[in-house]
Design a protein around this motif. Structure first.
Motif, mmCIF file in Angstrom:
data_model
loop_
_atom_site.group_PDB
_atom_site.id
_atom_site.type_symbol
_atom_site.label_atom_id
_atom_site.label_comp_id
_atom_site.label_asym_id
_atom_site.label_seq_id
_atom_site.Cartn_x
_atom_site.Cartn_y
_atom_site.Cartn_z
ATOM 1 N N ARG A 5 0.839 -1.208 0.000
ATOM 2 C CA ARG A 5 0.000 0.000 0.000
ATOM 3 C C ARG A 5 0.873 1.256 0.000
ATOM 4 O O ARG A 5 0.563 2.243 -0.680
ATOM 5 N N LEU A 6 1.950 1.215 0.747
ATOM 6 C CA LEU A 6 2.878 2.349 0.775
ATOM 7 C C LEU A 6 3.513 2.552 -0.602
ATOM 8 O O LEU A 6 3.624 3.682 -1.085
ATOM 9 N N ALA A 7 3.921 1.457 -1.240
ATOM 10 C CA ALA A 7 4.519 1.561 -2.571
ATOM 11 C C ALA A 7 3.525 2.155 -3.566
ATOM 12 O O ALA A 7 3.885 3.009 -4.396
ATOM 13 N N GLU A 8 2.281 1.738 -3.496
ATOM 14 C CA GLU A 8 1.265 2.284 -4.405
ATOM 15 C C GLU A 8 1.016 3.763 -4.136
ATOM 16 O O GLU A 8 0.731 4.534 -5.052
ATOM 17 N N ASP A 9 1.141 4.179 -2.881
ATOM 18 C CA ASP A 9 1.005 5.592 -2.536
ATOM 19 C C ASP A 9 2.071 6.431 -3.240
ATOM 20 O O ASP A 9 1.845 7.601 -3.540
ATOM 21 N N ARG A 10 3.236 5.799 -3.534
ATOM 22 C CA ARG A 10 4.322 6.489 -4.226
ATOM 23 C C ARG A 10 4.336 6.179 -5.726
ATOM 24 O O ARG A 10 5.325 6.448 -6.406
ATOM 25 N N ASP A 11 3.219 5.629 -6.224
ATOM 26 C CA ASP A 11 3.089 5.286 -7.651
ATOM 27 C C ASP A 11 4.073 4.215 -8.089
ATOM 28 O O ASP A 11 4.447 4.134 -9.257
ATOM 29 N N TRP A 12 4.517 3.368 -7.154
ATOM 30 C CA TRP A 12 5.248 2.168 -7.497
ATOM 31 C C TRP A 12 4.220 1.047 -7.650
ATOM 32 O O TRP A 12 3.101 1.137 -7.146
ATOM 33 N N GLY A 13 4.618 -0.030 -8.296
ATOM 34 C CA GLY A 13 3.747 -1.192 -8.367
ATOM 35 C C GLY A 13 3.779 -1.980 -7.062
ATOM 36 O O GLY A 13 4.566 -1.691 -6.148
ATOM 37 N N GLU A 54 -1.217 3.160 9.710
ATOM 38 C CA GLU A 54 -0.677 2.753 8.416
ATOM 39 C C GLU A 54 0.841 2.929 8.405
ATOM 40 O O GLU A 54 1.379 3.783 9.108
ATOM 41 N N LEU A 55 1.497 2.122 7.604
ATOM 42 C CA LEU A 55 2.947 2.211 7.481
ATOM 43 C C LEU A 55 3.319 3.552 6.850
ATOM 44 O O LEU A 55 2.806 3.928 5.796
ATOM 45 N N ALA A 56 4.223 4.281 7.505
ATOM 46 C CA ALA A 56 4.609 5.610 7.038
ATOM 47 C C ALA A 56 5.891 5.597 6.212
ATOM 48 O O ALA A 56 6.120 6.514 5.417
ATOM 49 N N GLY A 57 6.734 4.577 6.394
ATOM 50 C CA GLY A 57 7.985 4.528 5.650
ATOM 51 C C GLY A 57 8.663 3.188 5.814
ATOM 52 O O GLY A 57 8.405 2.454 6.778
ATOM 53 N N THR A 58 9.533 2.861 4.861
ATOM 54 C CA THR A 58 10.289 1.606 4.906
ATOM 55 C C THR A 58 11.725 1.828 4.428
ATOM 56 O O THR A 58 12.026 2.789 3.722
ATOM 57 N N VAL A 59 12.574 0.888 4.782
ATOM 58 C CA VAL A 59 13.919 0.775 4.225
ATOM 59 C C VAL A 59 14.329 -0.683 4.413
ATOM 60 O O VAL A 59 13.938 -1.322 5.397
ATOM 61 N N ILE A 60 15.098 -1.221 3.460
ATOM 62 C CA ILE A 60 15.571 -2.604 3.561
ATOM 63 C C ILE A 60 17.090 -2.605 3.508
ATOM 64 O O ILE A 60 17.697 -1.927 2.677
ATOM 65 N N SER A 61 17.678 -3.385 4.398
ATOM 66 C CA SER A 61 19.117 -3.639 4.378
ATOM 67 C C SER A 61 19.330 -5.124 4.120
ATOM 68 O O SER A 61 18.802 -5.963 4.861
ATOM 69 N N THR A 62 20.080 -5.435 3.056
ATOM 70 C CA THR A 62 20.386 -6.830 2.735
ATOM 71 C C THR A 62 21.885 -7.026 2.914
ATOM 72 O O THR A 62 22.682 -6.641 2.054
ATOM 73 N N PRO A 63 22.305 -7.605 4.056
ATOM 74 C CA PRO A 63 23.744 -7.747 4.319
ATOM 75 C C PRO A 63 24.322 -8.972 3.632
ATOM 76 O O PRO A 63 23.687 -10.025 3.547
ATOM 77 N N TYR A 64 25.546 -8.812 3.138
ATOM 78 C CA TYR A 64 26.303 -9.907 2.543
ATOM 79 C C TYR A 64 27.517 -10.146 3.421
ATOM 80 O O TYR A 64 28.584 -9.558 3.211
ATOM 81 N N GLY A 65 27.334 -10.975 4.436
ATOM 82 C CA GLY A 65 28.388 -11.210 5.410
ATOM 83 C C GLY A 65 28.741 -9.926 6.138
ATOM 84 O O GLY A 65 27.867 -9.113 6.463
ATOM 85 N N LYS A 66 30.027 -9.731 6.393
ATOM 86 C CA LYS A 66 30.517 -8.538 7.075
ATOM 87 C C LYS A 66 31.054 -7.492 6.107
ATOM 88 O O LYS A 66 31.552 -6.446 6.526
ATOM 89 N N ASP A 67 30.948 -7.787 4.803
ATOM 90 C CA ASP A 67 31.597 -6.923 3.823
ATOM 91 C C ASP A 67 30.699 -5.802 3.317
ATOM 92 O O ASP A 67 31.050 -4.622 3.381
ATOM 93 N N ARG A 119 3.467 9.886 0.976
ATOM 94 C CA ARG A 119 3.404 11.261 0.465
ATOM 95 C C ARG A 119 3.098 12.274 1.559
ATOM 96 O O ARG A 119 3.642 13.384 1.562
ATOM 97 N N ARG A 120 2.246 11.905 2.478
ATOM 98 C CA ARG A 120 1.825 12.877 3.494
ATOM 99 C C ARG A 120 2.946 13.241 4.459
ATOM 100 O O ARG A 120 2.816 14.198 5.229
#
Length: 279
Positions: free
Chosen positions: A23-31, A55-68, A79-80
């Motif tokens: 729903r958050l992604a659609e609010d930003r016109d993402w699919g 409602e969810l106001a924001g997101t971020v994802i961190s995908t770690p690859y070991g310690k590097d 948007r709001r």
């Protein structure tokens, strides 16, 4: 009147939060990008913050690859609440909780100023070529990957990317619609895949020892008469020429950015990413 800026804690999200993320992604016109979101949940740490309305106001994802290295992605703010510091707060949370020597991300023109303020530096450009691919698919120069190819694929990916992305590589056979390799005797000189993102066929990753092999993989993988997108590193004009020959046109350009120690990879052999969200 502006909505109050959320002041609750940033929390680790689970797969049950996927509908709220969409729903958050659609609010930003993402699919809705269901396939991509599910894969990112399976390999990364998904953080979010709730608004006063629940409602969810924001997101971020961190995908770690070991310690590097860790790939930062899906920095979304409703948007709001835009331009009120929430994106920076989410980014700082991800940076503080990701204990790797380096971070990487792919920035839109809209997001790049924020990342520069946080200390990220530009290291490359990536242009998305999109459209309905024309021409026949050539078959036979590459072959479908087998289960016993996965260690060699992971080894080549680690060498080229500069970090061991074991959890992502292990997931490629189920994430990708097609996963091909090019062989030179017993050795693998390159691998490439396609996956479905809503109505689009995404061609990536393409990682190989040389441009000729990369062109072979893309030629074999391009689906004819189908909506297709390739995110091409601008270091590779031969791939751009192939994309344009097959009817694809530049849609947008993003900036590849790094933070912390320089990533010890070889971007000249990384032709298209798995997804911009994964580096």
């Amino acid at each position: 009147m502006n909505s109050p800026v959320p002041d609750g804690p940033v929390r680790l999200l689970g797969i049950d939060d996927l509908p709220a993320c969409q729903r958050l992604a659609e609010d930003r016109d993402w699919g809705r990008e269901d396939h991509k979101w599910r894969f990112l949940f399976s390999v990364g740490d998904v953080y979010g913050i709730d608004g006063p309305d629940g409602e969810l106001a924001g997101t971020v994802i961190s995908t770690p690859y070991g310690k590097d290295v860790a790939a930062i992605s899906m920095v979304l703010v409703a948007r709001r609440y835009e331009r009120r510091g929430l994106g920076a707060r989410l980014m700082r949370h991800a940076m503080d909780n990701t204990r790797t020597a380096s971070l990487c991300l792919t920035a839109t023109e809209y997001g790049r100023p924020l990342y520069e303020r946080l200390g990220f530096r530009p290291v490359g450009l990536c242009t998305a070529y999109a459209g309905v691919a024309t021409g026949p698919r050539r078959r036979g120069a590459s072959v479908p990957a087998r289960a016993n190819d996965m260690p060699a694929i992971q080894k080549l990916d680690t060498e080229v990317f500069g970090a061991d992305r074991a959890q992502v590589i292990r997931g490629l056979p189920s994430f990708c619609e097609s996963l091909h390799v090019v062989r030179d005797g017993p050795d693998i000189t390159g691998f490439g895949g396609t996956w479905q993102n809503e109505d689009w066929t995404m061609v990536g990753p393409v990682i190989s020892q040389n441009t000729e092999t990369a062109l072979t993989l893309i030629t074999d993988l391009l689906p004819p008469n189908n909506q297709t997108r390739l995110d091409i590193d601008n270091r590779h004009p031969e791939l751009i020429a192939l994309a344009e020959k097959r009817g694809l046109r530049p849609a947008f350009t993003t900036t590849v950015m790094e933070y912390g120690a320089p990533i010890n990879g070889d971007p000249t052999r990384l032709y298209t990413p798995i997804a911009q969200a994964l580096g």
